[in-house]
Design a protein around this motif. Structure first.
Motif, PDB file in Angstrom:
ATOM      1  N   VAL A  45      28.534  36.838  31.674  1.00 44.54           N
ATOM      2  CA  VAL A  45      28.920  38.320  31.795  1.00 44.54           C
ATOM      3  C   VAL A  45      28.406  38.847  33.096  1.00 44.54           C
ATOM      4  N   ALA A  46      27.022  38.436  33.203  1.00 42.58           N
ATOM      5  CA  ALA A  46      26.323  39.014  34.401  1.00 42.58           C
ATOM      6  C   ALA A  46      26.778  38.446  35.719  1.00 42.58           C
ATOM      7  N   THR A  47      27.204  37.468  35.613  1.00 42.40           N
ATOM      8  CA  THR A  47      27.805  36.778  36.888  1.00 42.40           C
ATOM      9  C   THR A  47      29.179  37.360  37.199  1.00 42.40           C
ATOM     10  N   ALA A  48      29.963  37.606  36.138  1.00 43.43           N
ATOM     11  CA  ALA A  48      31.148  38.458  36.498  1.00 43.43           C
ATOM     12  C   ALA A  48      30.939  39.778  36.989  1.00 43.43           C
ATOM     13  N   VAL A  49      29.925  40.422  36.496  1.00 46.74           N
ATOM     14  CA  VAL A  49      29.533  41.809  36.875  1.00 46.74           C
ATOM     15  C   VAL A  49      28.869  41.723  38.441  1.00 46.74           C
ATOM     16  N   ALA A  50      28.247  40.714  38.631  1.00 41.31           N
ATOM     17  CA  ALA A  50      27.817  40.490  40.266  1.00 41.31           C
ATOM     18  C   ALA A  50      29.111  39.973  41.298  1.00 41.31           C
ATOM     19  N   ALA A  51      30.109  39.665  40.504  1.00 41.07           N
ATOM     20  CA  ALA A  51      31.185  38.921  41.349  1.00 41.07           C
ATOM     21  C   ALA A  51      31.828  40.196  42.175  1.00 41.07           C
ATOM     22  N   VAL A  52      31.720  41.597  41.691  1.00 44.70           N
ATOM     23  CA  VAL A  52      32.417  42.417  42.104  1.00 44.70           C
ATOM     24  C   VAL A  52      31.797  42.985  43.651  1.00 44.70           C
ATOM     25  N   PRO A  53      30.505  43.252  43.538  1.00 47.02           N
ATOM     26  CA  PRO A  53      30.074  43.688  44.817  1.00 47.02           C
ATOM     27  C   PRO A  53      29.819  42.258  45.650  1.00 47.02           C
ATOM     28  N   ALA A  54      29.639  40.948  45.121  1.00 46.84           N
ATOM     29  CA  ALA A  54      29.637  39.891  45.682  1.00 46.84           C
ATOM     30  C   ALA A  54      31.055  39.669  46.472  1.00 46.84           C
ATOM     31  N   ALA A  55      32.050  39.705  46.225  1.00 49.53           N
ATOM     32  CA  ALA A  55      33.370  39.583  46.676  1.00 49.53           C
ATOM     33  C   ALA A  55      33.472  40.796  47.880  1.00 49.53           C
ATOM     34  N   ARG A  56      33.034  42.015  47.746  1.00 46.72           N
ATOM     35  CA  ARG A  56      32.946  42.816  48.865  1.00 46.72           C
ATOM     36  C   ARG A  56      32.170  42.388  49.914  1.00 46.72           C
ATOM     37  N   ASP A  57      31.102  41.897  49.629  1.00 45.78           N
ATOM     38  CA  ASP A  57      29.855  41.488  50.532  1.00 45.78           C
ATOM     39  C   ASP A  57      30.567  40.420  51.302  1.00 45.78           C
ATOM     40  N   LEU A  58      31.066  39.469  50.527  1.00 47.46           N
ATOM     41  CA  LEU A  58      31.527  38.049  51.500  1.00 47.46           C
ATOM     42  C   LEU A  58      32.761  38.462  52.128  1.00 47.46           C
ATOM     43  N   ARG A  59      33.398  39.556  51.565  1.00 47.65           N
ATOM     44  CA  ARG A  59      34.659  39.627  52.601  1.00 47.65           C
ATOM     45  C   ARG A  59      34.029  40.678  53.917  1.00 47.65           C
TER      46      ARG A  59
END
Length: 220
Positions: A45-59
């Motif tokens: 669950v924590a990984t999924a939450v972190a995936a939101v800013p992470a995707a923006r960051d990686l883009r």
């Protein structure tokens, strides 16, 4: 008249059911297995939450060469889940091993589709890991049943498989050089997380049911 010391004493207790002496339901292992399963689900669950800013960051990195700070948190959580998953695997297999041995006493007529070695091997041997674990667990559940009301295995196993495939998909997404593909990371992680939470709930119910059935059957 001769009196014996044991006259009037209660008769000795009858021996327990043959073959059941020394067998106990694996209660402690069941508790630890359930706790570890919940921890794995919470980390996902924590990984999924972190995936939101992470995707923006990686883009941003792919498009503008920005920082990867937030993506680092996502990676850290994805790595942290691995040792907990290994611990969960070991404890779960220990629980399954003992529970399977108990079924040979509780319902000796039940036929297991897989040998006892597959309690440990089924989860990671390529290809067969897609259905062998389900057969192993089904055998333990059927061999433990005394009430005839076994919980279903479908939701648990479907959720587990969806999570496994979503993990592979997320790795492909993260490794992509296409910003649009990277942007789908939260969706992929979200699907996997929902599947794992469902699987975790069903698994905990199943572990508890099997253990309770064995406690009742073995009198432990």
């Amino acid at each position: 008249m001769t009196h014996h010391a044991w006259e009037g004493a209660p008769p000795p207790a009858a021996p327990g059911p043959p073959g059941r002496l020394g067998r106990e339901a694996p209660v402690a292992l069941a508790v630890v297995a359930g706790v570890l399963a919940v921890v794995v689900a919470l980390l996902q669950v924590a990984t999924a939450v972190a995936a939101v800013p992470a995707a923006r960051d990686l883009r941003d990195v792919l498009e503008n060469g920005g920082s990867t700070g937030l993506f680092g948190w996502y990676t850290a959580l994805a790595v942290l889940i691995l040792p907990v998953l290994v611990a969960s695997y070991v404890v779960t297999c220990l629980w399954l091993q003992q529970a399977r041995a108990n079924t040979e006493v509780i319902r000796p007529g039940v036929r297991h589709q897989r040998g006892s070695i597959w309690v440990w091997l089924a989860w990671w041997v390529p290809i067969v890991s897609l259905w062998f674990p389900l057969q192993v667990v089904r055998g333990v559940a059927e061999g433990s049943a005394t009430t005839g009301r076994r919980p279903g295995l479908g939701l648990w196993w479907t959720g587990w498989l969806v999570w496994l495939f979503s993990n592979r998909a997320s790795a492909q997404v993260v490794g992509s050089s296409d910003p649009e593909v990277v942007g789908t990371l939260p969706v992929v992680e979200g699907i996997g997380t929902l599947a794992l939470v469902v699987a975790c709930v069903q698994w905990c119910r199943l572990v508890r049911w099997i253990t309770t059935e064995q406690q009742a059957a073995l009198g432990s």
